[in-house]
Design a protein around this motif. Structure first.
Motif, PDB file in Angstrom:
ATOM      1  N   LYS A  44       6.347  10.556   1.956  1.00 62.28           N
ATOM      2  CA  LYS A  44       6.027  11.920   2.685  1.00 62.28           C
ATOM      3  C   LYS A  44       7.144  12.290   3.719  1.00 62.28           C
ATOM      4  CE  LYS A  44       1.926  11.317   1.058  1.00 62.28           C
ATOM      5  NZ  LYS A  44       1.694  12.046   0.129  1.00 62.28           N
ATOM      6  N   TYR A  75       4.052   4.623   0.702  1.00 64.45           N
ATOM      7  CA  TYR A  75       3.267   5.705   1.023  1.00 64.45           C
ATOM      8  C   TYR A  75       4.028   6.595   2.192  1.00 64.45           C
ATOM      9  CZ  TYR A  75      -0.526   8.803   2.414  1.00 64.45           C
ATOM     10  OH  TYR A  75      -1.248   9.862   2.706  1.00 64.45           O
ATOM     11  N   ARG A  78       2.527  -1.569   0.724  1.00 67.28           N
ATOM     12  CA  ARG A  78       2.112  -0.157  -0.004  1.00 67.28           C
ATOM     13  C   ARG A  78       1.962   0.878   0.877  1.00 67.28           C
ATOM     14  NH1 ARG A  78      -2.324  -3.306  -1.645  1.00 67.28           N
ATOM     15  NH2 ARG A  78      -3.606  -1.940  -0.632  1.00 67.28           N
ATOM     16  N   ASP A  97      -1.186   8.345  -4.343  1.00 70.16           N
ATOM     17  CA  ASP A  97      -1.268   9.263  -3.096  1.00 70.16           C
ATOM     18  C   ASP A  97      -2.231   8.878  -2.309  1.00 70.16           C
ATOM     19  OD1 ASP A  97       0.789  10.638  -4.575  1.00 70.16           O
ATOM     20  OD2 ASP A  97      -0.561  12.153  -5.268  1.00 70.16           O
ATOM     21  N   ASP A  98      -3.001   8.017  -2.432  1.00 68.65           N
ATOM     22  CA  ASP A  98      -4.126   7.702  -1.237  1.00 68.65           C
ATOM     23  C   ASP A  98      -3.167   6.659  -0.216  1.00 68.65           C
ATOM     24  OD1 ASP A  98      -5.953   9.088  -2.460  1.00 68.65           O
ATOM     25  OD2 ASP A  98      -6.689   7.453  -3.709  1.00 68.65           O
ATOM     26  N   CYS A  99      -3.708   6.981   0.964  1.00 74.25           N
ATOM     27  CA  CYS A  99      -3.078   6.115   2.097  1.00 74.25           C
ATOM     28  C   CYS A  99      -3.771   4.630   2.152  1.00 74.25           C
ATOM     29  CB  CYS A  99      -3.283   6.743   3.624  1.00 74.25           C
ATOM     30  SG  CYS A  99      -2.619   5.757   4.802  1.00 74.25           S
TER      31      CYS A  99
END
Length: 114
Positions: free
Chosen positions: A54, A50, A46, A12-14
């Motif tokens: 969203k 990501y 990545r 979940d980390d950018c």
């Protein structure tokens, strides 16, 4: 003592800084291409996965994915990466859905009722 806060998973980390993300979000096509060229290919893949995940950044995710190779996207996101690759290169113009014989409606020739 307060309970420890759960930290979001690494998925979940950018993968880029918020400054870079903001530049991509607000930048024009030329700026986005310049910024993406400076991001390593694995990080770029990545980032595409990501952003695509969203809902409010979906279109930007497709834009970033268009700067990635299919190999990188598949390595990062598996089958979803292959789908992301294909969608990033698809023609996204909405198809016209009229039935045969159905006329187009135009208001250009209509008269205003006074």
């Amino acid at each position: 003592m307060p309970a420890p806060q759960a930290r979001p998973s690494a998925a979940d980390d950018c993968p880029v800084s918020l400054d870079v993300l903001g530049t991509l979000y607000r930048g024009d096509s030329e700026m986005v291409e310049t910024v993406l060229a400076d991001i390593p290919s694995g990080t770029r893949a990545r980032l595409a996965a990501y952003l695509y995940g969203k809902s409010h950044l979906h279109a930007l995710g497709l834009r970033v994915a268009s700067a990635c190779t299919e190999t990188d996207l598949v390595r990062v996101a598996g089958h979803a990466g292959a789908v992301l690759f294909a969608q990033s290169r698809a023609d996204h113009r909405p198809a016209e859905t009229r039935l045969p014989g159905q006329r187009r409606i135009s208001l250009a020739g209509s008269r205003a009722i006074a």
